[in-house]
Design a protein around this motif. Structure first.
Motif, PDB file in Angstrom:
ATOM      1  N   ARG A 185       0.808  -1.225   0.000  1.00  0.00           N
ATOM      2  CA  ARG A 185       0.000   0.000   0.000  1.00  0.00           C
ATOM      3  C   ARG A 185       0.837   1.268   0.000  1.00  0.00           C
ATOM      4  NH1 ARG A 185      -5.390  -0.814   3.575  1.00  0.00           N
ATOM      5  NH2 ARG A 185      -6.222  -2.474   2.294  1.00  0.00           N
ATOM      6  N   VAL A 186       2.158   1.134   0.188  1.00  0.00           N
ATOM      7  CA  VAL A 186       2.942   2.359   0.329  1.00  0.00           C
ATOM      8  C   VAL A 186       4.190   2.408  -0.549  1.00  0.00           C
ATOM      9  CG1 VAL A 186       4.386   1.639   2.271  1.00  0.00           C
ATOM     10  CG2 VAL A 186       3.743   4.034   2.036  1.00  0.00           C
ATOM     11  N   ILE A 187       4.812   1.288  -0.832  1.00  0.00           N
ATOM     12  CA  ILE A 187       6.083   1.348  -1.562  1.00  0.00           C
ATOM     13  C   ILE A 187       5.834   1.738  -3.017  1.00  0.00           C
ATOM     14  CG2 ILE A 187       8.128   0.050  -2.300  1.00  0.00           C
ATOM     15  CD1 ILE A 187       7.961   0.675   0.741  1.00  0.00           C
ATOM     16  N   GLY A 188       6.553   2.776  -3.460  1.00  0.00           N
ATOM     17  CA  GLY A 188       6.387   3.308  -4.814  1.00  0.00           C
ATOM     18  C   GLY A 188       5.367   4.433  -4.834  1.00  0.00           C
ATOM     19  N   PRO A 189       5.134   4.997  -6.018  1.00  0.00           N
ATOM     20  CA  PRO A 189       4.107   6.038  -6.143  1.00  0.00           C
ATOM     21  C   PRO A 189       2.727   5.369  -6.208  1.00  0.00           C
ATOM     22  CG  PRO A 189       5.126   5.635  -8.255  1.00  0.00           C
ATOM     23  CD  PRO A 189       5.844   4.762  -7.270  1.00  0.00           C
ATOM     24  N   HIS A 190       1.777   5.918  -5.484  1.00  0.00           N
ATOM     25  CA  HIS A 190       0.431   5.347  -5.451  1.00  0.00           C
ATOM     26  C   HIS A 190      -0.625   6.438  -5.528  1.00  0.00           C
ATOM     27  CE1 HIS A 190       2.456   1.811  -3.837  1.00  0.00           C
ATOM     28  NE2 HIS A 190       1.337   1.149  -3.948  1.00  0.00           N
ATOM     29  N   LEU A 191      -1.772   6.040  -5.994  1.00  0.00           N
ATOM     30  CA  LEU A 191      -2.965   6.876  -5.984  1.00  0.00           C
ATOM     31  C   LEU A 191      -3.983   6.165  -5.102  1.00  0.00           C
ATOM     32  CD1 LEU A 191      -4.730   9.211  -7.062  1.00  0.00           C
ATOM     33  CD2 LEU A 191      -5.330   7.720  -8.967  1.00  0.00           C
ATOM     34  N   SER A 192      -4.460   6.829  -4.065  1.00  0.00           N
ATOM     35  CA  SER A 192      -5.441   6.233  -3.170  1.00  0.00           C
ATOM     36  C   SER A 192      -6.801   6.183  -3.850  1.00  0.00           C
ATOM     37  CB  SER A 192      -5.551   7.055  -1.886  1.00  0.00           C
ATOM     38  OG  SER A 192      -6.675   6.637  -1.140  1.00  0.00           O
ATOM     39  N   LEU A 193      -7.380   4.999  -3.897  1.00  0.00           N
ATOM     40  CA  LEU A 193      -8.722   4.865  -4.452  1.00  0.00           C
ATOM     41  C   LEU A 193      -9.765   5.371  -3.460  1.00  0.00           C
ATOM     42  CD1 LEU A 193      -8.401   1.377  -6.154  1.00  0.00           C
ATOM     43  CD2 LEU A 193      -8.186   3.648  -7.186  1.00  0.00           C
ATOM     44  N   ALA A 194      -9.408   5.443  -2.190  1.00  0.00           N
ATOM     45  CA  ALA A 194     -10.352   5.905  -1.165  1.00  0.00           C
ATOM     46  C   ALA A 194     -10.583   7.409  -1.223  1.00  0.00           C
ATOM     47  CB  ALA A 194      -9.848   5.516   0.223  1.00  0.00           C
ATOM     48  N   ASP A 195      -9.484   8.196  -1.321  1.00  0.00           N
ATOM     49  CA  ASP A 195      -9.650   9.653  -1.281  1.00  0.00           C
ATOM     50  C   ASP A 195      -8.959  10.396  -2.420  1.00  0.00           C
ATOM     51  OD1 ASP A 195      -6.961   9.649  -0.609  1.00  0.00           O
ATOM     52  OD2 ASP A 195      -7.228  10.570   1.343  1.00  0.00           O
ATOM     53  N   GLY A 196      -8.299   9.682  -3.326  1.00  0.00           N
ATOM     54  CA  GLY A 196      -7.635  10.335  -4.445  1.00  0.00           C
ATOM     55  C   GLY A 196      -6.295  10.954  -4.100  1.00  0.00           C
ATOM     56  N   GLY A 197      -5.801  10.714  -2.882  1.00  0.00           N
ATOM     57  CA  GLY A 197      -4.515  11.262  -2.473  1.00  0.00           C
ATOM     58  C   GLY A 197      -3.354  10.540  -3.141  1.00  0.00           C
ATOM     59  N   ALA A 198      -2.217  11.211  -3.193  1.00  0.00           N
ATOM     60  CA  ALA A 198      -0.990  10.631  -3.736  1.00  0.00           C
ATOM     61  C   ALA A 198      -0.145  10.116  -2.576  1.00  0.00           C
ATOM     62  CB  ALA A 198      -0.212  11.684  -4.514  1.00  0.00           C
ATOM     63  N   SER A 199       0.532   8.997  -2.790  1.00  0.00           N
ATOM     64  CA  SER A 199       1.470   8.472  -1.800  1.00  0.00           C
ATOM     65  C   SER A 199       2.809   8.254  -2.466  1.00  0.00           C
ATOM     66  CB  SER A 199       0.986   7.133  -1.225  1.00  0.00           C
ATOM     67  OG  SER A 199      -0.165   7.309  -0.461  1.00  0.00           O
TER      68      SER A 199
END
Length: 133
Positions: free
Chosen positions: A68-82
């Protein structure tokens, strides 16, 4: 960029360093910089820049599951970037006006960004949003 800059390095879990390096994410290319006016995140080829005043809330978070965290991510829950390089924990920065970050071209825009820097409490203190009048 104006004024003095405070730079925060990302924390890198040794297990994930080789994979992240293939993506161009290394200690030399991953950091958060805060000035009196700006917040800038660099995560290898990914970049996020916004006015410091656009940060409306900060929240310490983690630990995380690696997928859920390693690398670039887009949260499907709130649209936030990780932007993650460690499962130990990080900080979520919430924005008053959503900003581009994960996909080139300015869309989608993200209402928040999570970064796994080495010292999340220090960034939280620096960006503390005051309710005082």
């Amino acid at each position: 960029m104006t004024g003095a800059a405070t730079r925060f390095a990302f924390r890198f879990d040794p297990l994930f360093r080789p994979v992240l390096a293939v993506l161009g994410v290394r200690p030399a290319t991953a950091w958060v910089v805060v000035t009196d006016r700006d917040l800038m995140i660099r995560y290898g080829p990914w970049r996020l820049r916004t006015d410091r005043d656009n940060v409306t809330a900060v929240e310490l978070s983690g630990p995380y599951r690696w997928w859920r965290v390693i690398g670039p991510h887009l949260s499907l829950a709130d649209g936030g970037a990780s932007f993650g390089s460690s499962t130990a924990g990080g900080i979520c920065l919430r924005f008053g006006s959503p900003v581009p970050a994960v996909v080139p071209g300015g869309r989608p825009r993200h209402p928040a960004a999570t970064v796994t820097i080495a010292d999340p409490p220090a960034l939280a203190r620096l960006l503390a949003v005051s309710d005082q009048s």
